[in-house]
Design a protein around this motif. Structure first.
Motif, mmCIF file in Angstrom:
data_model
loop_
_atom_site.group_PDB
_atom_site.id
_atom_site.type_symbol
_atom_site.label_atom_id
_atom_site.label_comp_id
_atom_site.label_asym_id
_atom_site.label_seq_id
_atom_site.Cartn_x
_atom_site.Cartn_y
_atom_site.Cartn_z
ATOM 1 N N PRO A 27 109.262 96.817 69.083
ATOM 2 C CA PRO A 27 108.934 96.811 70.516
ATOM 3 C C PRO A 27 109.821 95.892 71.344
ATOM 4 O O PRO A 27 109.922 96.057 72.562
ATOM 5 N N ASN A 28 110.506 94.928 70.694
ATOM 6 C CA ASN A 28 111.297 93.957 71.441
ATOM 7 C C ASN A 28 112.606 94.523 71.980
ATOM 8 O O ASN A 28 113.233 93.899 72.833
ATOM 9 N N VAL A 29 113.033 95.679 71.483
ATOM 10 C CA VAL A 29 114.310 96.234 71.941
ATOM 11 C C VAL A 29 114.156 97.024 73.237
ATOM 12 O O VAL A 29 115.144 97.396 73.868
ATOM 13 N N VAL A 30 112.915 97.290 73.644
ATOM 14 C CA VAL A 30 112.662 98.144 74.805
ATOM 15 C C VAL A 30 112.637 97.328 76.092
ATOM 16 O O VAL A 30 112.018 96.259 76.147
ATOM 17 N N ASN A 31 113.314 97.835 77.112
ATOM 18 C CA ASN A 31 113.257 97.253 78.452
ATOM 19 C C ASN A 31 112.031 97.836 79.152
ATOM 20 O O ASN A 31 112.092 98.908 79.746
ATOM 21 N N LEU A 32 110.903 97.126 79.074
ATOM 22 C CA LEU A 32 109.652 97.666 79.609
ATOM 23 C C LEU A 32 109.688 97.813 81.115
ATOM 24 O O LEU A 32 109.071 98.726 81.668
ATOM 25 N N HIS A 33 110.374 96.919 81.795
ATOM 26 C CA HIS A 33 110.435 97.022 83.254
ATOM 27 C C HIS A 33 111.141 98.301 83.671
ATOM 28 O O HIS A 33 110.725 98.966 84.629
ATOM 29 N N LYS A 34 112.187 98.669 82.952
ATOM 30 C CA LYS A 34 112.924 99.894 83.258
ATOM 31 C C LYS A 34 112.075 101.121 82.947
ATOM 32 O O LYS A 34 112.105 102.114 83.685
ATOM 33 N N MET A 35 111.297 101.064 81.866
ATOM 34 C CA MET A 35 110.446 102.188 81.494
ATOM 35 C C MET A 35 109.277 102.348 82.463
ATOM 36 O O MET A 35 108.738 103.438 82.636
ATOM 37 N N GLY A 36 108.883 101.265 83.090
ATOM 38 C CA GLY A 36 107.762 101.283 84.037
ATOM 39 C C GLY A 36 107.207 99.880 84.152
ATOM 40 O O GLY A 36 106.805 99.296 83.139
ATOM 41 N N PRO A 37 107.201 99.303 85.347
ATOM 42 C CA PRO A 37 106.783 97.898 85.487
ATOM 43 C C PRO A 37 105.328 97.651 85.135
ATOM 44 O O PRO A 37 104.919 96.504 84.993
ATOM 45 N N TYR A 38 104.529 98.728 85.006
ATOM 46 C CA TYR A 38 103.105 98.569 84.674
ATOM 47 C C TYR A 38 102.794 99.306 83.372
ATOM 48 O O TYR A 38 101.838 100.069 83.286
ATOM 49 N N TYR A 39 103.598 99.051 82.359
ATOM 50 C CA TYR A 39 103.455 99.769 81.090
ATOM 51 C C TYR A 39 102.054 99.609 80.501
ATOM 52 O O TYR A 39 101.393 100.595 80.167
ATOM 53 N N TYR A 40 101.572 98.386 80.380
ATOM 54 C CA TYR A 40 100.255 98.156 79.783
ATOM 55 C C TYR A 40 99.133 98.650 80.707
ATOM 56 O O TYR A 40 98.168 99.266 80.258
ATOM 57 N N GLY A 41 99.255 98.350 81.981
ATOM 58 C CA GLY A 41 98.216 98.737 82.931
ATOM 59 C C GLY A 41 98.073 100.236 83.060
ATOM 60 O O GLY A 41 96.962 100.782 82.989
ATOM 61 N N LEU A 42 99.193 100.943 83.234
ATOM 62 C CA LEU A 42 99.134 102.392 83.372
ATOM 63 C C LEU A 42 98.689 103.034 82.065
ATOM 64 O O LEU A 42 97.913 103.996 82.066
ATOM 65 N N GLY A 43 99.153 102.489 80.943
ATOM 66 C CA GLY A 43 98.748 103.026 79.646
ATOM 67 C C GLY A 43 97.257 102.930 79.426
ATOM 68 O O GLY A 43 96.623 103.870 78.928
ATOM 69 N N SER A 44 96.667 101.804 79.827
ATOM 70 C CA SER A 44 95.221 101.646 79.670
ATOM 71 C C SER A 44 94.457 102.614 80.573
ATOM 72 O O SER A 44 93.404 103.132 80.198
ATOM 73 N N GLN A 45 95.011 102.898 81.752
ATOM 74 C CA GLN A 45 94.357 103.828 82.670
ATOM 75 C C GLN A 45 94.482 105.274 82.204
ATOM 76 O O GLN A 45 93.622 106.110 82.513
ATOM 77 N N MET A 46 95.519 105.591 81.443
ATOM 78 C CA MET A 46 95.668 106.944 80.906
ATOM 79 C C MET A 46 94.534 107.289 79.952
ATOM 80 O O MET A 46 94.243 108.467 79.715
ATOM 81 N N LEU A 47 93.861 106.278 79.421
ATOM 82 C CA LEU A 47 92.754 106.514 78.488
ATOM 83 C C LEU A 47 91.520 107.065 79.190
ATOM 84 O O LEU A 47 90.570 107.487 78.534
ATOM 85 N N HIS A 48 91.517 107.063 80.521
ATOM 86 C CA HIS A 48 90.408 107.673 81.268
ATOM 87 C C HIS A 48 90.443 109.196 81.157
ATOM 88 O O HIS A 48 89.435 109.854 81.377
ATOM 89 N N PHE A 49 91.616 109.730 80.838
ATOM 90 C CA PHE A 49 91.775 111.179 80.755
ATOM 91 C C PHE A 49 91.672 111.606 79.296
ATOM 92 O O PHE A 49 92.370 111.069 78.441
ATOM 93 N N ASP A 50 90.795 112.547 79.027
ATOM 94 C CA ASP A 50 90.587 112.991 77.650
ATOM 95 C C ASP A 50 91.887 113.528 77.053
ATOM 96 O O ASP A 50 92.525 114.418 77.625
#
Length: 207
Positions: free
Chosen positions: A95-118
């Motif tokens: 996971p350390n090789v990934v530029n998370l900001h470039k992939m999306g500045p809210y990677y953890y937040g948006l990912g957790s919200q995606m769990l609302h959708f079945d």
């Protein structure tokens, strides 16, 4: 005990937070599973008054959650690329090789919200979010503790907003300790993260 998916799904719901407001406006690819009368204005590429079934477009997270129903399927949400199996494999490898900001500045937040959708991938997404955070946490905090009075812009530009907050908290604690050690501060105080954690624990006990 809450599962990893349930715990992550219940996080990031503070509507007084600027970051949470910006997160709620992240756009998701969706497809309508029925017709929506008088909502044609949501599709910028169409002049129709209504929104027909099968329309593909992007909607902000807050609106996607508002229109989504589990019992009566009216809207399907497509996973953003960064949460799909291909990228989950990359995160699992290192996971350390990934530029998370470039992939999306809210990677953890948006990912957790995606769990609302079945989705059958929800468990795997939750596991990847957790393992990615664990895998990057030590490096983030090590960098925050070893960058005293240094330019940290190159470090921060690869972090998601949650990691940036942790980095800044680590630097604040280091600066406070350095000031105390040199006699420039009268006392050390608990960080806001610790204080907020204590408040949440007290609220859980009262409930």
């Amino acid at each position: 005990m809450l599962s990893e998916a349930e715990a992550l799904k219940n996080s990031f719901e503070n509507f007084l937070s600027l970051d949470d407001i910006l997160l709620s406006h992240q756009r998701l690819p969706v497809r309508t599973e029925c017709a929506f009368p008088r909502l044609g204005f949501l599709d910028r590429s169409s002049d129709s008054e209504d929104l027909p079934e099968g329309t593909k477009m992007e909607l902000p997270l807050w609106l996607s959650k508002g229109l989504y129903e589990r019992k009566r399927r009216v809207l399907s949400v497509k996973l953003p690329n960064v949460y799909r199996e291909g990228w989950r494999t990359v995160f699992t490898a290192d996971p350390n090789v990934v530029n998370l900001h470039k992939m999306g500045p809210y990677y953890y937040g948006l990912g957790s919200q995606m769990l609302h959708f079945d989705s059958p991938e929800n468990t795997d997404i939750a596991q990847t979010l957790l393992q990615t955070f664990i895998g990057r946490f030590r490096r983030v905090m090590d960098c925050s503790q070893n960058a005293y009075n240094e330019d940290t812009s190159s470090l921060l530009e690869r972090l998601d907003c949650l990691e940036k907050a942790l980095f800044q908290a680590g630097q604040s604690g280091l600066n406070g300790f350095q000031s105390w050690e040199k006699g420039r501060a009268s006392q050390l105080t608990a960080s806001s993260l610790v204080l907020n954690y204590r408040k949440r624990k007290m609220a859980d006990v009262e409930d």
